[in-house]
Design a protein around this motif. Sequence first.
Motif, mmCIF file in Angstrom:
data_model
loop_
_atom_site.group_PDB
_atom_site.id
_atom_site.type_symbol
_atom_site.label_atom_id
_atom_site.label_comp_id
_atom_site.label_asym_id
_atom_site.label_seq_id
_atom_site.Cartn_x
_atom_site.Cartn_y
_atom_site.Cartn_z
ATOM 1 N N THR A 8 0.869 -1.183 0.000
ATOM 2 C CA THR A 8 0.000 0.000 0.000
ATOM 3 C C THR A 8 0.902 1.226 0.000
ATOM 4 O OG1 THR A 8 -1.484 -1.254 1.354
ATOM 5 C CG2 THR A 8 -1.904 1.091 1.217
ATOM 6 N N THR A 9 0.572 2.220 -0.817
ATOM 7 C CA THR A 9 1.441 3.392 -0.872
ATOM 8 C C THR A 9 1.255 4.230 0.394
ATOM 9 O OG1 THR A 9 -0.177 4.833 -1.894
ATOM 10 C CG2 THR A 9 1.164 3.504 -3.382
ATOM 11 N N VAL A 10 2.263 5.028 0.670
ATOM 12 C CA VAL A 10 2.214 5.898 1.838
ATOM 13 C C VAL A 10 1.060 6.907 1.717
ATOM 14 C CG1 VAL A 10 3.842 7.577 0.904
ATOM 15 C CG2 VAL A 10 3.659 7.299 3.360
ATOM 16 N N PHE A 11 0.692 7.227 0.448
ATOM 17 C CA PHE A 11 -0.396 8.186 0.225
ATOM 18 C C PHE A 11 -1.709 7.603 0.745
ATOM 19 C CE2 PHE A 11 2.803 8.426 -3.053
ATOM 20 C CZ PHE A 11 3.233 9.721 -2.879
ATOM 21 N N GLU A 12 -1.932 6.325 0.411
ATOM 22 C CA GLU A 12 -3.155 5.671 0.885
ATOM 23 C C GLU A 12 -3.128 5.508 2.399
ATOM 24 O OE1 GLU A 12 -3.327 2.966 -2.967
ATOM 25 O OE2 GLU A 12 -4.251 2.023 -1.206
ATOM 26 N N THR A 13 -1.958 5.095 2.924
ATOM 27 C CA THR A 13 -1.847 4.891 4.369
ATOM 28 C C THR A 13 -2.168 6.194 5.106
ATOM 29 O OG1 THR A 13 -0.101 3.327 3.899
ATOM 30 C CG2 THR A 13 -0.282 4.052 6.185
ATOM 31 N N MET A 14 -1.573 7.283 4.644
ATOM 32 C CA MET A 14 -1.769 8.572 5.315
ATOM 33 C C MET A 14 -3.209 9.055 5.162
ATOM 34 S SD MET A 14 0.421 10.079 7.146
ATOM 35 C CE MET A 14 1.932 9.408 7.770
ATOM 36 N N SER A 15 -3.783 8.893 3.955
ATOM 37 C CA SER A 15 -5.159 9.352 3.746
ATOM 38 C C SER A 15 -6.112 8.544 4.611
ATOM 39 C CB SER A 15 -5.574 9.220 2.278
ATOM 40 O OG SER A 15 -4.991 10.249 1.543
ATOM 41 N N SER A 16 -5.856 7.222 4.744
ATOM 42 C CA SER A 16 -6.801 6.431 5.536
ATOM 43 C C SER A 16 -6.618 6.736 7.022
ATOM 44 C CB SER A 16 -6.712 4.940 5.188
ATOM 45 O OG SER A 16 -5.853 4.273 6.051
ATOM 46 N N LEU A 17 -5.375 6.982 7.467
ATOM 47 C CA LEU A 17 -5.165 7.424 8.856
ATOM 48 C C LEU A 17 -5.879 8.757 9.099
ATOM 49 C CD1 LEU A 17 -1.433 6.806 9.914
ATOM 50 C CD2 LEU A 17 -3.502 6.124 11.147
ATOM 51 N N ALA A 18 -5.755 9.659 8.107
ATOM 52 C CA ALA A 18 -6.399 10.976 8.244
ATOM 53 C C ALA A 18 -7.913 10.810 8.403
ATOM 54 C CB ALA A 18 -6.079 11.847 7.034
ATOM 55 N N ARG A 19 -8.484 9.891 7.602
ATOM 56 C CA ARG A 19 -9.940 9.646 7.699
ATOM 57 C C ARG A 19 -10.305 9.079 9.062
ATOM 58 N NH1 ARG A 19 -9.497 8.224 2.285
ATOM 59 N NH2 ARG A 19 -9.049 6.074 2.825
ATOM 60 N N THR A 20 -9.554 8.027 9.486
ATOM 61 C CA THR A 20 -9.878 7.368 10.764
ATOM 62 C C THR A 20 -9.749 8.336 11.930
ATOM 63 O OG1 THR A 20 -8.744 5.499 9.767
ATOM 64 C CG2 THR A 20 -9.417 5.217 12.041
ATOM 65 N N LEU A 21 -8.685 9.151 11.891
ATOM 66 C CA LEU A 21 -8.403 10.014 13.037
ATOM 67 C C LEU A 21 -9.070 11.386 12.922
ATOM 68 C CD1 LEU A 21 -4.566 9.224 13.244
ATOM 69 C CD2 LEU A 21 -6.332 8.348 14.778
ATOM 70 N N GLY A 22 -9.740 11.611 11.803
ATOM 71 C CA GLY A 22 -10.358 12.924 11.588
ATOM 72 C C GLY A 22 -9.315 14.028 11.435
ATOM 73 N N ALA A 23 -8.170 13.673 10.871
ATOM 74 C CA ALA A 23 -7.084 14.663 10.714
ATOM 75 C C ALA A 23 -7.319 15.516 9.466
ATOM 76 C CB ALA A 23 -5.747 13.946 10.608
ATOM 77 N N ILE A 24 -6.681 16.686 9.429
ATOM 78 C CA ILE A 24 -6.706 17.518 8.220
ATOM 79 C C ILE A 24 -5.698 16.899 7.260
ATOM 80 C CG2 ILE A 24 -6.287 19.831 7.289
ATOM 81 C CD1 ILE A 24 -6.908 20.876 10.143
ATOM 82 N N ASN A 25 -6.145 16.640 6.025
ATOM 83 C CA ASN A 25 -5.281 15.881 5.112
ATOM 84 C C ASN A 25 -4.446 16.808 4.221
ATOM 85 O OD1 ASN A 25 -4.054 14.009 3.536
ATOM 86 N ND2 ASN A 25 -5.930 12.990 2.846
ATOM 87 N N LEU A 26 -3.211 17.063 4.642
ATOM 88 C CA LEU A 26 -2.272 17.794 3.771
ATOM 89 C C LEU A 26 -1.300 16.789 3.141
ATOM 90 C CD1 LEU A 26 -1.357 21.005 5.862
ATOM 91 C CD2 LEU A 26 -3.372 20.550 4.471
ATOM 92 N N GLY A 27 -1.729 15.530 3.088
ATOM 93 C CA GLY A 27 -0.890 14.473 2.526
ATOM 94 C C GLY A 27 -1.074 14.380 1.024
ATOM 95 N N GLN A 28 -2.086 13.584 0.629
ATOM 96 C CA GLN A 28 -2.317 13.343 -0.797
ATOM 97 C C GLN A 28 -2.596 14.634 -1.557
ATOM 98 O OE1 GLN A 28 -5.394 10.447 -1.336
ATOM 99 N NE2 GLN A 28 -4.372 9.522 -3.080
ATOM 100 N N GLY A 29 -2.118 14.698 -2.814
ATOM 101 C CA GLY A 29 -2.190 15.944 -3.568
ATOM 102 C C GLY A 29 -3.425 16.083 -4.431
ATOM 103 N N PHE A 30 -4.505 16.549 -3.840
ATOM 104 C CA PHE A 30 -5.669 16.902 -4.665
ATOM 105 C C PHE A 30 -6.311 18.141 -4.054
ATOM 106 C CE2 PHE A 30 -7.049 13.941 -1.441
ATOM 107 C CZ PHE A 30 -8.201 14.517 -0.941
#
Length: 381
Positions: A8-30
């Motif tokens: 799994t790419t780090v982008f997916e890992t970070m985005s899914s962590l962001a979703r689970t934790l309710g974090a602001i997502n400055l990870g994936q580029g969209f």
Amino acid sequence: MADPAPKTTVFETMSSLARTLGAINLGQGFPEMEEPGELIAAAQRALAQRSNQYPPMRGLPELRGAICAYYARTQGLDLTLDNVVVTSGGTEALAASLLALVRPGDEVVLVQPLYDAYLPLVEWAGGVAKFVSLTPPYWAFPLDALKAVIGPKTKGLVLNTPNNPVGTMLSGKVLEAIGELAREHDLWVLCDEVWEGMVFDGTPHVSPLAVPALAERAIKVGSAGKIFSMTGWKVGWAVAAPALAARIAGRHQFLTFTTATPLQWAVAEAFALPAMWHREHLARYAAAKARLTDGLTAAGFAVLPASGTWFVTIDLAASGLPADDVQVAERLVREAGVASIPVSAFYAQDAERGYLRLCFTKEPAAIDSALARLAAFRAAI
Ligand code: PMP
């Protein structure tokens, strides 16, 4: 034969962590910003009034013509329809190009930090990747290392300007030096230029296609997803000398065959928008970049200079943080509620660990909350 499932790419890992934790997502580029209404209206009109059936394999002539006109206007390139193959995103242009160019055993030079698609695509085509790395913190291009890594089996190299993740660009001078090497060793040059329309500091974008030594050897990859901020549309293209473009079209034919017809019409129309539209569109993104950069700097983070892309990188050690990007990214998402991407994820070997990438294409309120969280995190360290 079993093919191990890709990690799994780090982008997916970070985005899914962001979703689970309710974090602001400055990870994936969209972008999470207002979308351009002109493009949505153009796509609606195209669905209702144009066609929903297969377009020509190489792309609608109207779109290919619009791409040629855009590059004539913005980069002084002299192109015709025979130079252009429309693909399903820049990603498919990269895949079709590498499938057309790489034969089993060919060595291909990749430049780190590198966008994650390059290495698997080279390997799926049977190629063997050789790596050189940009030199931090200003990410200078390593011409000497490139010379040293070229051997008898080297057939080509993959470049990326402006660079994702670090935002720096290749100058005409560097491209000319690469052109001399390419001529001497008979190499092709695949240049990923999907970020060419997102440059904020006035640095001129130079394509290898504009360098005489590379004009017949280079392939330029572009993406409407980035120029018009519609990443989900996946309309991209490859541009090359006609013989090379025909070889790429030969691969595109059996990868996806064609790209969504109404979206091709909509992008063709979007290219006809006046230069003022592009200036205003860019200005909104420049404002978001300035907001994040200024806020980070005020909070004591060391932001590295970057010309283009939707990202800024911070130098962790110079920001008074531990120089272990994966650890800091994990802590930031869990403790501060901000997702980011460690720059080491863009390396296949000898990774730099001291830099973190943040995406700024968010509404002002989201940037401000992220800044408050980042500032509190840094102050507590
Ligand atoms: N190359 C680079 C360097 C990118 O950053 C991206 C998108 N993140 C792509 C290619 C893929 O472009 P597309 O979405 O048009 O396939």
